[in-house]
Design an enzyme around this catalytic site. Structure first.
Site, PDB file in Angstrom:
ATOM      1  CB  ILE A  14      -0.984  -0.005   1.195  1.00 37.89           C
ATOM      2  CG1 ILE A  14      -2.078   1.043   0.991  1.00 37.89           C
ATOM      3  CG2 ILE A  14      -0.250   0.197   2.517  1.00 37.89           C
ATOM      4  CD1 ILE A  14      -2.977   0.776  -0.198  1.00 37.89           C
ATOM      5  CB  ALA A  15       4.146   2.091   1.521  1.00 42.23           C
ATOM      6  CE  LYS A  96      -8.191   1.720   3.536  1.00 43.55           C
ATOM      7  NZ  LYS A  96      -7.137   1.994   2.616  1.00 43.55           N
ATOM      8  NE  ARG A 162      -4.860  -7.691   1.060  1.00 45.74           N
ATOM      9  CZ  ARG A 162      -3.881  -7.047   0.421  1.00 45.74           C
ATOM     10  NH1 ARG A 162      -2.693  -7.629   0.297  1.00 45.74           N
ATOM     11  NH2 ARG A 162      -4.083  -5.839  -0.067  1.00 45.74           N
ATOM     12  CG  ASP A 175      -7.642  -6.143   2.822  1.00 47.52           C
ATOM     13  OD1 ASP A 175      -7.332  -4.964   2.596  1.00 47.52           O
ATOM     14  OD2 ASP A 175      -7.411  -7.070   2.028  1.00 47.52           O
ATOM     15  CE1 TYR A 230      -8.592 -10.106   0.958  1.00 48.10           C
ATOM     16  CE2 TYR A 230      -8.100 -11.890   2.500  1.00 48.10           C
ATOM     17  CZ  TYR A 230      -8.127 -10.541   2.205  1.00 48.10           C
ATOM     18  OH  TYR A 230      -7.698  -9.635   3.128  1.00 48.10           O
TER      19      TYR A 230
END
Length: 352
Positions: A14-15, A96, A162, A175, A230
């Site tokens: 995500i970064a 988040k 995850r 997530d 998922y």
């Protein structure tokens, strides 16, 4: 205009998504990136001229050339890292979900005490579509009564965080379910949760939650259903808000097909569909809500603006939305844990 210097704590997936949005912003620049090892940080900043690689969160937080930090760590570490940043006088954009509503309350209290911005990194709320749809709810569908969301990404890599309940305790609920609950806050705007029923499926090897479905009943008779995970074998991001005189739908409510990360489809317009009465498919009205910038870029711009304008009331609006989202998410997680404890062998914590 002097740009806001932002440091990123964490070098995960995500970064890597948000870093180019920071670097390309007219209101912010990427000043530094930290990781647990210097080598990871150096590899990360290689494509960002002017950004400094730092080993460890504390060294980044201590830098005078960092005005704000983006906390992109695993959920288990977020409160600790964010609290240290706030204590040091840094503005904070935090990924988040949070560990819990109580965790967020402690962080928000510290942000208020220090006069700092604390914003969660829910990106879809920054797209003009969210405000446009919210503003037109009453006119188009009357009083909103129910909301349904379905959010799936095909994902089965057990090496990914995850699937690590230690670092990401809520799995797919945290997530994916976060977006469903934020949609509840944005479009239903309930005050209190009155009842809840949730089903969860866990990965048999890791014990991580990989799918969850549930229904929530709120005050004033409002209800919400969600289905996330998922396991569907396809990317699904459907949202339906039903009112007393019509419904509104989106098929990309989390990441718009036009320019949400992972998608680049300039020919697909962003907006929402309005239906009422006995309208058939060719009579549905598509209401466009264009944006020249992606929702992630807009989030960075809005974060910088919130820091500069010093508007305490606006800051409280953001804090309230985050807290309500986390409260509803916590209720889902508590229901899942209660069910797991009731069935021998299904509670991962009992295996430790």
């Amino acid at each position: 205009m002097t740009k806001m210097n932002i440091g990123i704590i964490g070098t995960g997936f995500i970064a890597k998504i948000l870093a180019p949005q920071i670097q390309s912003s007219n209101k912010a620049r990427l000043a530094a990136v930290s990781s647990r090892t210097l080598a990871k940080a150096e590899k990360f900043v290689a494509n960002y001229p002017g950004a400094v690689a730092v080993e460890g969160a504390d060294q980044l937080i201590a830098r005078d050339d960092v005005d704000a930090v983006y906390v992109a760590t695993p959920t288990a570490a977020k409160e600790d890292v964010a609290s240290r940043a706030l204590a040091a006088g840094k503005q904070v954009l935090i990924e988040k979900p949070l560990h819990s509503a109580e965790s967020f309350k402690r962080l928000s209290a510290l942000a208020r005490e220090k006069g700092l911005v604390l914003m969660d990194a829910t990106h879809f709320v920054h797209h003009p579509r969210t405000a446009a749809m919210r503003e037109r709810l009453a006119d188009l569908i009357g009083a909103p009564r129910s909301l349904h969301t379905m959010f799936y990404f095909p994902f089965s890599d057990r090496e990914n965080i995850r699937f690590d309940p230690t670092n990401e305790p809520m799995g797919a609920v945290g997530d994916m379910g976060w977006y469903s609950m934020r949609a509840v806050v944005e479009y239903l705007a309930p005050n209190t949760l009155e009842d809840i029923k949730v089903f969860a499926e866990r990965d048999p090897q890791s014990g991580a939650v990989i799918r969850s479905t549930g229904v929530l009943k709120f005050d004033a008779g409002k209800t919400a259903t969600f289905d996330v995970g998922y396991t569907a074998g396809a990317a699904v991001m459907d949202l339906t808000v039903a009112g007393t005189s019509g419904i509104l739908t989106q098929d990309d409510f989390v990441l718009d097909w036009h320019s949400g990360f992972g998608f680049d489809n300039p020919d697909i317009q962003t907006g929402f569909v309005h239906r009422s009465g006995m309208a058939t498919r060719n009579e549905f009205a598509f209401i466009e809500t264009p944006s020249e910038r992606s929702q992630h870029a807009l989030m960075i711009d809005n974060f910088a603006d919130l820091i500069r304008n010093g508007d305490a009331a606006e800051r409280e609006i953001w804090l309230s939305a985050t807290e309500k989202t986390q409260v509803f998410l916590d209720a889902i997680w508590q229901e899942i844990q209660t069910q797991a404890r009731a069935v021998p062998g299904t509670d991962p914590s009992s295996k430790k």
